[in-house]
Design a protein around this motif. Structure first.
Motif, PDB file in Angstrom:
ATOM      1  N   GLU A  55      -0.656 -36.471 -47.773  1.00  0.00           N
ATOM      2  CA  GLU A  55       0.866 -36.730 -48.038  1.00  0.00           C
ATOM      3  C   GLU A  55       1.764 -36.860 -46.877  1.00  0.00           C
ATOM      4  O   GLU A  55       2.890 -37.103 -47.139  1.00  0.00           O
ATOM      5  CB  GLU A  55       1.218 -35.067 -48.647  1.00  0.00           C
ATOM      6  N   TYR A  56       1.101 -37.294 -45.918  1.00  0.00           N
ATOM      7  CA  TYR A  56       2.007 -37.383 -44.545  1.00  0.00           C
ATOM      8  C   TYR A  56       1.470 -38.773 -43.946  1.00  0.00           C
ATOM      9  O   TYR A  56       0.587 -39.371 -44.142  1.00  0.00           O
ATOM     10  CB  TYR A  56       1.692 -36.225 -43.487  1.00  0.00           C
ATOM     11  N   PRO A  57       2.486 -39.186 -43.352  1.00  0.00           N
ATOM     12  CA  PRO A  57       2.314 -40.473 -42.588  1.00  0.00           C
ATOM     13  C   PRO A  57       1.540 -40.717 -41.457  1.00  0.00           C
ATOM     14  O   PRO A  57       1.794 -40.973 -40.340  1.00  0.00           O
ATOM     15  CB  PRO A  57       3.731 -40.994 -42.278  1.00  0.00           C
ATOM     16  N   ILE A  58       0.335 -40.233 -41.563  1.00  0.00           N
ATOM     17  CA  ILE A  58      -0.683 -40.175 -40.396  1.00  0.00           C
ATOM     18  C   ILE A  58      -1.415 -41.386 -40.304  1.00  0.00           C
ATOM     19  O   ILE A  58      -1.919 -42.047 -41.277  1.00  0.00           O
ATOM     20  CB  ILE A  58      -1.507 -38.801 -40.201  1.00  0.00           C
ATOM     21  N   ALA A  59      -1.665 -41.851 -39.126  1.00  0.00           N
ATOM     22  CA  ALA A  59      -2.419 -42.883 -38.937  1.00  0.00           C
ATOM     23  C   ALA A  59      -3.947 -42.787 -38.962  1.00  0.00           C
ATOM     24  O   ALA A  59      -4.908 -43.705 -39.212  1.00  0.00           O
ATOM     25  CB  ALA A  59      -2.224 -43.785 -37.754  1.00  0.00           C
ATOM     26  N   GLY A  60      -4.186 -41.503 -38.815  1.00  0.00           N
ATOM     27  CA  GLY A  60      -5.855 -41.217 -38.602  1.00  0.00           C
ATOM     28  C   GLY A  60      -6.210 -39.734 -38.220  1.00  0.00           C
ATOM     29  O   GLY A  60      -4.934 -38.854 -37.789  1.00  0.00           O
ATOM     30  N   THR A  61      -7.166 -39.303 -38.079  1.00  0.00           N
ATOM     31  CA  THR A  61      -7.607 -37.901 -37.642  1.00  0.00           C
ATOM     32  C   THR A  61      -8.685 -38.145 -36.765  1.00  0.00           C
ATOM     33  O   THR A  61      -9.826 -39.029 -36.701  1.00  0.00           O
ATOM     34  CB  THR A  61      -8.066 -36.933 -38.918  1.00  0.00           C
ATOM     35  N   MET A  62      -8.995 -37.248 -35.868  1.00  0.00           N
ATOM     36  CA  MET A  62     -10.076 -37.133 -34.913  1.00  0.00           C
ATOM     37  C   MET A  62     -10.440 -35.933 -34.676  1.00  0.00           C
ATOM     38  O   MET A  62      -9.645 -35.120 -34.496  1.00  0.00           O
ATOM     39  CB  MET A  62      -9.669 -37.650 -33.511  1.00  0.00           C
ATOM     40  N   SER A  63     -11.619 -35.678 -34.480  1.00  0.00           N
ATOM     41  CA  SER A  63     -12.034 -34.270 -33.998  1.00  0.00           C
ATOM     42  C   SER A  63     -12.240 -33.943 -32.538  1.00  0.00           C
ATOM     43  O   SER A  63     -12.448 -35.199 -31.671  1.00  0.00           O
ATOM     44  CB  SER A  63     -13.449 -33.853 -34.735  1.00  0.00           C
ATOM     45  N   LYS A  64     -11.714 -33.061 -32.067  1.00  0.00           N
ATOM     46  CA  LYS A  64     -11.608 -32.747 -30.637  1.00  0.00           C
ATOM     47  C   LYS A  64     -13.152 -32.646 -30.144  1.00  0.00           C
ATOM     48  O   LYS A  64     -14.127 -32.265 -31.017  1.00  0.00           O
ATOM     49  CB  LYS A  64     -11.007 -31.248 -30.274  1.00  0.00           C
ATOM     50  N   PRO A  65     -13.590 -32.823 -28.956  1.00  0.00           N
ATOM     51  CA  PRO A  65     -12.356 -33.564 -27.788  1.00  0.00           C
ATOM     52  C   PRO A  65     -12.364 -34.865 -28.004  1.00  0.00           C
ATOM     53  O   PRO A  65     -13.158 -35.558 -28.556  1.00  0.00           O
ATOM     54  CB  PRO A  65     -13.377 -33.071 -26.500  1.00  0.00           C
ATOM     55  N   LEU A  66     -11.091 -35.131 -27.749  1.00  0.00           N
ATOM     56  CA  LEU A  66     -10.766 -36.589 -27.866  1.00  0.00           C
ATOM     57  C   LEU A  66     -11.462 -37.144 -26.554  1.00  0.00           C
ATOM     58  O   LEU A  66     -11.849 -36.810 -25.490  1.00  0.00           O
ATOM     59  CB  LEU A  66      -9.090 -36.610 -27.261  1.00  0.00           C
TER      60      LEU A  66
END
Length: 139
Positions: free
Chosen positions: A108-119
């Motif tokens: 529902e939100y304008p996110i470019a992506g998701t990543m799990s931690k750790p970066l």
């Protein structure tokens, strides 16, 4: 390829922010790193980012589980920011665990992506190439 105006690390754990910055620094995406410990601080910092443009955006790496204002609350409040700030901001969600309900809500939100931690630099490079069409890269 353009450099990012800044990178905003939003996490209530200072050591996580430090480690994320250490992972990002070798990529030379920006000279400006900002940190916020909750969503309210992050919103205030975004309002101050007058040098950001869609061509040279602010990259926000957002933790979801924070006190005061968590990630979902931040995403909701982000919608209320001026359109110019929204257009100049690239949101990436960082999380260790998220419920399936929260994961489905992210659409529902304008996110470019998701990543799990750790970066890691490799993970971020993948997000940059997949979601930002090469508009941000090292010098």
């Amino acid at each position: 390829m353009h450099q990012l105006a800044s990178i905003l690390l939003v996490d209530d754990d200072p050591s996580t922010n430090f480690l994320n910055e250490a992972a990002l620094y070798p990529l030379r995406l920006t000279d400006t790193y900002l940190t916020a410990h909750d969503g309210e601080e992050a919103l205030a910092l975004l309002r101050e980012q007058t040098q950001a443009t869609p061509e040279q955006p602010v990259l926000v790496l957002l933790d979801m589980a924070m006190p005061v204002m968590g990630g979902m609350e931040f995403l909701e409040a982000f919608r209320g920011l001026p359109a110019s700030i929204q257009a100049a901001t690239v949101l990436v969600v960082l999380a260790i665990n998220m419920s399936s309900v929260d994961m489905s809500r992210l659409g529902e939100y304008p996110i470019a992506g998701t990543m799990s931690k750790p970066l890691t630099g490799d993970r971020l490079s993948t997000i940059l190439s997949l979601h930002f069409n090469g508009r941000a890269a090292g010098r």
